[in-house]
Motif scaffolding. Structure first.
Motif, mmCIF file in Angstrom:
data_model
loop_
_atom_site.group_PDB
_atom_site.id
_atom_site.type_symbol
_atom_site.label_atom_id
_atom_site.label_comp_id
_atom_site.label_asym_id
_atom_site.label_seq_id
_atom_site.Cartn_x
_atom_site.Cartn_y
_atom_site.Cartn_z
ATOM 1 N N ILE A 156 4.400 -5.212 4.564
ATOM 2 C CA ILE A 156 3.366 -3.854 4.795
ATOM 3 C C ILE A 156 3.981 -3.112 6.091
ATOM 4 O O ILE A 156 3.517 -3.884 6.644
ATOM 5 N N PHE A 163 6.117 0.956 2.864
ATOM 6 C CA PHE A 163 6.428 -0.943 2.769
ATOM 7 C C PHE A 163 7.462 -0.812 3.234
ATOM 8 O O PHE A 163 8.629 0.513 2.679
ATOM 9 N N MET A 208 6.938 -0.938 -6.678
ATOM 10 C CA MET A 208 6.181 0.206 -6.043
ATOM 11 C C MET A 208 5.037 0.968 -7.064
ATOM 12 O O MET A 208 4.173 0.884 -6.312
ATOM 13 N N CYS A 243 2.286 -2.713 -5.393
ATOM 14 C CA CYS A 243 2.429 -1.824 -4.087
ATOM 15 C C CYS A 243 0.890 -0.887 -4.304
ATOM 16 O O CYS A 243 0.029 -1.675 -3.662
#
Length: 155
Positions: free
Chosen positions: A12, A84, A98, A102
């Motif tokens: 991150i 990211f 993602m 994420c």
């Protein structure tokens, strides 16, 4: 190349609120209403490359509260974003990372921003229920496959 160069990398880089909108279109009279509003929550996740191996993922949460007569009590939209670093993963794994991984990281921040915005607008905070982003991802993928199949049969 060394072995470490081929190791998958996930980190991150930055988490932030990209957009925040609060609307109370029927204020001040809406505060006199005694009926409990119906809460509708919509989620949208999208990921885009920023640089080589660096991606921005946006989780947009839209919360609308309406009375039974369709009168809007409030509308809050939060776009929680993150940058990211995702490297050395197969291309086919990029989208699930993602849209699931994420999104799971961004959701608690979006949840807090929604709750805070609703409270600051003068209403009881809305606490969003946990979301299964893996199930959402599979559902969206299945819908896309069905649409592609339907389009193929139409042509």
């Amino acid at each position: 190349m060394s072995e470490t160069a081929q190791q998958p990398v996930f980190s991150i880089e930055k988490l932030y609120v990209k957009d925040l909108s609060v609307e109370v279109p029927n204020a001040p009279k809406i505060f006199l209403e005694r009926e409990t509003p119906q809460i509708n929550v919509q989620l949208r996740t999208e990921g885009n490359p920023v640089d080589d191996g660096v991606f921005e993922v946006n989780l947009t949460v839209t919360v609308t509260a309406q009375l039974p007569d369709e009168k809007t009590v409030f509308l809050v939209e939060v776009a929680q974003a993150g940058i990211f670093q995702i490297r050395n993963v197969p291309q086919e794994d990029l989208e699930p990372i993602m849209m699931i991984g994420c999104a799971n990281i961004l959701f608690p921040y979006a949840r807090e921003a929604v709750s805070d915005a609703v409270a600051r607008a003068g209403f009881q905070p809305v606490i969003l229920a946990p979301v299964n982003f893996e199930a959402l991802f599979q559902q969206n993928r299945q819908q896309a496959a069905e649409q592609a199949g339907a389009e193929a049969t139409i042509q």
